[in-house]
Write a protein that holds these residues in place. Structure first.
Motif, PDB file in Angstrom:
ATOM      1  N   SER A   1       0.847  -1.192   0.000  1.00 14.56           N
ATOM      2  CA  SER A   1       0.000   0.000   0.000  1.00 14.56           C
ATOM      3  C   SER A   1       0.879   1.237   0.000  1.00 14.56           C
ATOM      4  N   CYS A   2       0.410   2.259  -0.675  1.00 17.27           N
ATOM      5  CA  CYS A   2       1.079   3.558  -0.672  1.00 17.27           C
ATOM      6  C   CYS A   2       0.021   4.618  -0.431  1.00 17.27           C
ATOM      7  N   ALA A   3       0.045   5.167   0.767  1.00 18.69           N
ATOM      8  CA  ALA A   3      -0.889   6.234   1.105  1.00 18.69           C
ATOM      9  C   ALA A   3      -0.243   7.572   0.795  1.00 18.69           C
ATOM     10  N   HIS A   4      -0.979   8.433   0.123  1.00 19.87           N
ATOM     11  CA  HIS A   4      -0.414   9.742  -0.190  1.00 19.87           C
ATOM     12  C   HIS A   4      -1.255  10.863   0.384  1.00 19.87           C
ATOM     13  N   SER A   5      -0.560  11.865   0.861  1.00 20.51           N
ATOM     14  CA  SER A   5      -1.210  13.092   1.299  1.00 20.51           C
ATOM     15  C   SER A   5      -0.834  14.183   0.314  1.00 20.51           C
ATOM     16  N   GLY A   6      -1.707  15.157   0.163  1.00 16.88           N
ATOM     17  CA  GLY A   6      -1.491  16.169  -0.866  1.00 16.88           C
ATOM     18  C   GLY A   6      -2.112  15.711  -2.168  1.00 16.88           C
ATOM     19  N   SER A   7      -2.505  16.638  -2.985  1.00 18.16           N
ATOM     20  CA  SER A   7      -3.212  16.305  -4.228  1.00 18.16           C
ATOM     21  C   SER A   7      -2.248  15.875  -5.333  1.00 18.16           C
ATOM     22  N   ILE A   8      -2.658  14.837  -6.025  1.00 15.42           N
ATOM     23  CA  ILE A   8      -1.960  14.414  -7.244  1.00 15.42           C
ATOM     24  C   ILE A   8      -2.956  14.591  -8.374  1.00 15.42           C
ATOM     25  N   PHE A   9      -2.597  15.392  -9.348  1.00 15.90           N
ATOM     26  CA  PHE A   9      -3.550  15.833 -10.341  1.00 15.90           C
ATOM     27  C   PHE A   9      -3.656  14.880 -11.522  1.00 15.90           C
ATOM     28  N   ALA A  10      -4.783  14.937 -12.174  1.00 11.35           N
ATOM     29  CA  ALA A  10      -5.050  14.075 -13.318  1.00 11.35           C
ATOM     30  C   ALA A  10      -3.941  14.245 -14.361  1.00 11.35           C
ATOM     31  N   GLY A  11      -3.579  13.126 -14.941  1.00 12.43           N
ATOM     32  CA  GLY A  11      -2.540  13.120 -15.951  1.00 12.43           C
ATOM     33  C   GLY A  11      -1.184  12.686 -15.432  1.00 12.43           C
ATOM     34  N   PHE A  12      -0.977  12.802 -14.143  1.00 11.20           N
ATOM     35  CA  PHE A  12       0.270  12.332 -13.539  1.00 11.20           C
ATOM     36  C   PHE A  12       0.098  10.890 -13.078  1.00 11.20           C
ATOM     37  N   TYR A  13       1.229  10.266 -12.796  1.00 15.91           N
ATOM     38  CA  TYR A  13       1.237   8.851 -12.451  1.00 15.91           C
ATOM     39  C   TYR A  13       1.622   8.635 -10.996  1.00 15.91           C
ATOM     40  N   LEU A  14       1.078   7.593 -10.450  1.00 19.81           N
ATOM     41  CA  LEU A  14       1.593   6.979  -9.229  1.00 19.81           C
ATOM     42  C   LEU A  14       2.181   5.650  -9.654  1.00 19.81           C
ATOM     43  N   GLY A  15       3.357   5.357  -9.173  1.00 23.09           N
ATOM     44  CA  GLY A  15       4.005   4.131  -9.607  1.00 23.09           C
ATOM     45  C   GLY A  15       4.741   3.417  -8.501  1.00 23.09           C
ATOM     46  N   TRP A  16       5.011   2.151  -8.733  1.00 18.40           N
ATOM     47  CA  TRP A  16       5.834   1.343  -7.849  1.00 18.40           C
ATOM     48  C   TRP A  16       7.133   1.023  -8.584  1.00 18.40           C
ATOM     49  N   TYR A  17       8.237   1.293  -7.908  1.00 22.17           N
ATOM     50  CA  TYR A  17       9.558   0.933  -8.384  1.00 22.17           C
ATOM     51  C   TYR A  17      10.159  -0.059  -7.399  1.00 22.17           C
ATOM     52  N   ARG A  18      11.171  -0.758  -7.849  1.00 15.81           N
ATOM     53  CA  ARG A  18      11.895  -1.635  -6.929  1.00 15.81           C
ATOM     54  C   ARG A  18      13.384  -1.563  -7.220  1.00 15.81           C
ATOM     55  N   GLN A  19      14.147  -1.849  -6.183  1.00  7.81           N
ATOM     56  CA  GLN A  19      15.594  -1.861  -6.320  1.00  7.81           C
ATOM     57  C   GLN A  19      16.159  -3.005  -5.506  1.00  7.81           C
ATOM     58  N   ALA A  20      16.801  -3.921  -6.206  1.00  6.38           N
ATOM     59  CA  ALA A  20      17.475  -5.036  -5.556  1.00  6.38           C
ATOM     60  C   ALA A  20      18.938  -4.648  -5.319  1.00  6.38           C
ATOM     61  N   PRO A  21      19.590  -5.266  -4.351  1.00  7.96           N
ATOM     62  CA  PRO A  21      21.007  -4.946  -4.072  1.00  7.96           C
ATOM     63  C   PRO A  21      21.865  -5.090  -5.321  1.00  7.96           C
ATOM     64  N   GLY A  22      22.646  -4.054  -5.602  1.00  6.30           N
ATOM     65  CA  GLY A  22      23.547  -4.090  -6.738  1.00  6.30           C
ATOM     66  C   GLY A  22      22.899  -3.835  -8.078  1.00  6.30           C
ATOM     67  N   LYS A  23      21.593  -3.534  -8.067  1.00  3.14           N
ATOM     68  CA  LYS A  23      20.883  -3.296  -9.324  1.00  3.14           C
ATOM     69  C   LYS A  23      20.284  -1.904  -9.340  1.00  3.14           C
ATOM     70  N   GLU A  24      19.952  -1.446 -10.534  1.00  2.00           N
ATOM     71  CA  GLU A  24      19.326  -0.143 -10.666  1.00  2.00           C
ATOM     72  C   GLU A  24      17.849  -0.225 -10.290  1.00  2.00           C
ATOM     73  N   ARG A  25      17.339   0.918  -9.879  1.00  2.00           N
ATOM     74  CA  ARG A  25      15.912   0.991  -9.578  1.00  2.00           C
ATOM     75  C   ARG A  25      15.130   0.843 -10.886  1.00  2.00           C
ATOM     76  N   GLU A  26      14.074   0.042 -10.852  1.00  2.00           N
ATOM     77  CA  GLU A  26      13.283  -0.193 -12.053  1.00  2.00           C
ATOM     78  C   GLU A  26      11.799   0.015 -11.785  1.00  2.00           C
ATOM     79  N   LEU A  27      11.097   0.455 -12.814  1.00  7.24           N
ATOM     80  CA  LEU A  27       9.657   0.632 -12.713  1.00  7.24           C
ATOM     81  C   LEU A  27       8.984  -0.734 -12.756  1.00  7.24           C
ATOM     82  N   VAL A  28       8.097  -0.958 -11.817  1.00 11.25           N
ATOM     83  CA  VAL A  28       7.339  -2.208 -11.750  1.00 11.25           C
ATOM     84  C   VAL A  28       5.959  -2.019 -12.364  1.00 11.25           C
ATOM     85  N   ALA A  29       5.258  -0.975 -11.922  1.00  6.86           N
ATOM     86  CA  ALA A  29       3.902  -0.729 -12.406  1.00  6.86           C
ATOM     87  C   ALA A  29       3.544   0.719 -12.127  1.00  6.86           C
ATOM     88  N   SER A  30       2.657   1.265 -12.938  1.00  6.11           N
ATOM     89  CA  SER A  30       2.195   2.630 -12.705  1.00  6.11           C
ATOM     90  C   SER A  30       0.729   2.745 -13.092  1.00  6.11           C
TER      91      SER A  30
END
Length: 115
Positions: A21-50
């Motif tokens: 879960s990701c709870a957000h405070s403050g407004s996020i306006f239409a057209g922008f994304y909320l996304g999940w990224y992940r980063q494993a040890p020794g690897k770059e952060r990657e987009l999982v889903a948005s």
């Protein structure tokens, strides 16, 4: 000002499920994304889903298609990542993000998939 707070990580066996879960405070306006990224040890952060605010359009990394589902409850200002059929390669720190300028990140939640 937007604040993102993740929860729901933990240790799970291969084949198991978790919901982040990701709870957000403050407004996020239409057209922008909320996304999940992940980063494993020794690897770059990657987009999982948005998910796009407004029309709910979703995108997934090829590695998680068919296993992970992103969704949003606008009434609760929360975005979820349902993760099924978890594998050891899904082990990583998972971060919530929005691309609404200037861009915001949560503190992350650890997901460990191990027998």
């Amino acid at each position: 000002q937007v604040r993102l707070v993740e929860s729901g990580g933990g240790l799970v066996r291969p084949g198991g499920s978790l919901r982040l879960s990701c709870a957000h405070s403050g407004s996020i306006f239409a057209g922008f994304y909320l996304g999940w990224y992940r980063q494993a040890p020794g690897k770059e952060r990657e987009l999982v889903a948005s998910i796009r605010i407004g029309d709910g359009r979703t995108n997934y990394a090829d590695s998680v298609k068919g296993r992970f589902t992103i969704s949003r409850d606008s009434a609760k200002n929360t975005v979820y990542l349902q993760m099924n059929s978890l594998q050891p390669e899904d082990t990583a720190a998972y971060y919530c993000n929005t691309n609404q300028p200037p861009g915001y990140w949560g503190q992350g939640t650890q997901v460990t998939v191990s027998s």
